[in-house]
Design a protein around this motif. Sequence first.
Motif, mmCIF file in Angstrom:
data_model
loop_
_atom_site.group_PDB
_atom_site.id
_atom_site.type_symbol
_atom_site.label_atom_id
_atom_site.label_comp_id
_atom_site.label_asym_id
_atom_site.label_seq_id
_atom_site.Cartn_x
_atom_site.Cartn_y
_atom_site.Cartn_z
ATOM 1 N N ALA A 1 82.963 27.626 93.146
ATOM 2 C CA ALA A 1 82.167 28.670 93.835
ATOM 3 C C ALA A 1 82.036 28.184 95.471
ATOM 4 N N ARG A 2 81.825 29.225 96.148
ATOM 5 C CA ARG A 2 81.522 28.964 97.564
ATOM 6 C C ARG A 2 80.359 29.686 97.927
ATOM 7 N N ILE A 3 79.306 28.918 98.228
ATOM 8 C CA ILE A 3 78.027 29.423 98.560
ATOM 9 C C ILE A 3 78.005 29.219 100.218
ATOM 10 N N ARG A 4 77.414 30.186 100.647
ATOM 11 C CA ARG A 4 77.189 30.630 102.288
ATOM 12 C C ARG A 4 75.747 30.824 102.345
ATOM 13 N N ILE A 5 75.162 29.856 103.246
ATOM 14 C CA ILE A 5 73.694 30.272 103.813
ATOM 15 C C ILE A 5 73.939 30.557 105.143
ATOM 16 N N LYS A 6 73.721 31.805 105.416
ATOM 17 C CA LYS A 6 74.027 32.522 106.809
ATOM 18 C C LYS A 6 72.763 32.565 107.616
ATOM 19 N N ASN A 7 73.055 32.296 108.920
ATOM 20 C CA ASN A 7 72.030 32.475 109.851
ATOM 21 C C ASN A 7 70.778 32.103 109.555
ATOM 22 N N LEU A 8 70.339 30.985 109.255
ATOM 23 C CA LEU A 8 69.367 30.190 108.863
ATOM 24 C C LEU A 8 68.523 29.901 110.404
ATOM 25 N N ARG A 9 67.268 30.549 110.525
ATOM 26 C CA ARG A 9 66.974 30.425 112.098
ATOM 27 C C ARG A 9 65.651 29.574 111.844
ATOM 28 N N LEU A 10 65.679 28.479 112.717
ATOM 29 C CA LEU A 10 64.671 27.438 112.688
ATOM 30 C C LEU A 10 64.258 27.110 114.171
ATOM 31 N N ARG A 11 63.263 26.342 114.344
ATOM 32 C CA ARG A 11 62.875 25.829 115.503
ATOM 33 C C ARG A 11 62.556 24.260 115.443
ATOM 34 N N THR A 12 63.130 23.665 116.492
ATOM 35 C CA THR A 12 63.143 22.067 116.351
ATOM 36 C C THR A 12 63.159 21.664 117.840
ATOM 37 N N TYR A 13 62.879 20.427 118.159
ATOM 38 C CA TYR A 13 62.966 19.754 119.263
ATOM 39 C C TYR A 13 64.566 19.188 119.410
ATOM 40 N N ILE A 14 65.376 19.939 120.395
ATOM 41 C CA ILE A 14 66.519 19.627 120.403
ATOM 42 C C ILE A 14 67.044 19.632 122.117
ATOM 43 N N GLY A 15 67.351 18.453 122.533
ATOM 44 C CA GLY A 15 68.189 18.210 123.743
ATOM 45 C C GLY A 15 67.373 17.066 124.628
ATOM 46 N N ILE A 16 68.028 16.833 125.914
ATOM 47 C CA ILE A 16 67.859 15.680 126.292
ATOM 48 C C ILE A 16 66.742 16.017 127.736
ATOM 49 N N LEU B 1 74.193 24.770 91.099
ATOM 50 C CA LEU B 1 73.656 24.348 92.247
ATOM 51 C C LEU B 1 72.673 25.240 92.841
ATOM 52 N N ASN B 2 71.476 24.618 93.125
ATOM 53 C CA ASN B 2 70.181 25.411 93.518
ATOM 54 C C ASN B 2 70.152 25.378 94.894
ATOM 55 N N TYR B 3 70.661 26.462 95.576
ATOM 56 C CA TYR B 3 70.922 26.585 97.162
ATOM 57 C C TYR B 3 69.506 26.728 97.747
ATOM 58 N N ARG B 4 68.509 27.237 96.896
ATOM 59 C CA ARG B 4 67.213 27.364 97.444
ATOM 60 C C ARG B 4 66.795 25.924 97.870
ATOM 61 N N THR B 5 66.984 25.016 96.813
ATOM 62 C CA THR B 5 66.304 23.589 96.976
ATOM 63 C C THR B 5 67.127 22.838 98.307
ATOM 64 N N ILE B 6 68.368 23.272 98.330
ATOM 65 C CA ILE B 6 69.120 22.551 99.637
ATOM 66 C C ILE B 6 68.500 23.194 100.827
ATOM 67 N N THR B 7 68.387 24.624 100.707
ATOM 68 C CA THR B 7 67.650 25.299 102.152
ATOM 69 C C THR B 7 66.424 24.706 102.280
ATOM 70 N N LYS B 8 65.585 24.606 101.524
ATOM 71 C CA LYS B 8 63.994 23.990 101.629
ATOM 72 C C LYS B 8 64.287 22.378 102.296
ATOM 73 N N GLU B 9 65.144 21.766 101.679
ATOM 74 C CA GLU B 9 65.632 20.412 102.357
ATOM 75 C C GLU B 9 65.837 20.628 103.918
ATOM 76 N N ILE B 10 66.687 21.269 104.258
ATOM 77 C CA ILE B 10 67.265 21.580 105.491
ATOM 78 C C ILE B 10 66.038 21.953 106.522
ATOM 79 N N ILE B 11 65.282 23.035 106.152
ATOM 80 C CA ILE B 11 64.259 23.405 106.766
ATOM 81 C C ILE B 11 63.065 22.208 107.116
ATOM 82 N N GLN B 12 62.750 21.721 106.042
ATOM 83 C CA GLN B 12 61.991 20.327 106.210
ATOM 84 C C GLN B 12 62.577 19.530 107.210
ATOM 85 N N HIS B 13 63.742 18.962 107.066
ATOM 86 C CA HIS B 13 64.310 18.124 107.871
ATOM 87 C C HIS B 13 64.303 18.378 109.227
ATOM 88 N N VAL B 14 64.864 19.545 109.684
ATOM 89 C CA VAL B 14 65.080 20.065 110.988
ATOM 90 C C VAL B 14 63.649 20.339 111.712
#
Length: 127
Positions: free
Chosen positions: A9-24, A58-71
């Motif tokens: 299976a191919r799962i796509r998580i599209k356009n997950l919009r987040l805010r984070t500190y990124i840059g120098i 594969l629980n894509y909701r779990t993966i997405t939550k982990e990404i959100i929290q980490h970022v």
Amino acid sequence: MARLEPGMARIRIKNLRLRTYIGINEDEIRNKQDILINVTLFYPAEDAVTINDINHALNYRTITKEIIQHVEENRFALLERLTQEVLDCVMRHEQVRYAEVEVDKPHALRFSDSVSITLTAHRPISS
């Protein structure tokens, strides 16, 4: 990119919009910025298709939550590092055979919609 083989299976998580500190730059270090994340992943879905039960998928909701929290809870100097860490979040799930992560930083360059980095990883199929 990986081939979509029978049973995969191919799962796509599209356009997950987040805010984070990124840059120098000083302003980037002080202020969160918008980023856009796209993830494509492949996993063997034969059991999920046959059994029709979340415990066999594969629980894509779990993966997405982990990404959100980490970022949202971390700071990143480079877009490359942020992209790799998101890819690492995805690949921590043993079922994932291949993943591609693209992270866009909107308005990073004048006259450009965004700048993006794409990284990939794959897990060899064990015999």
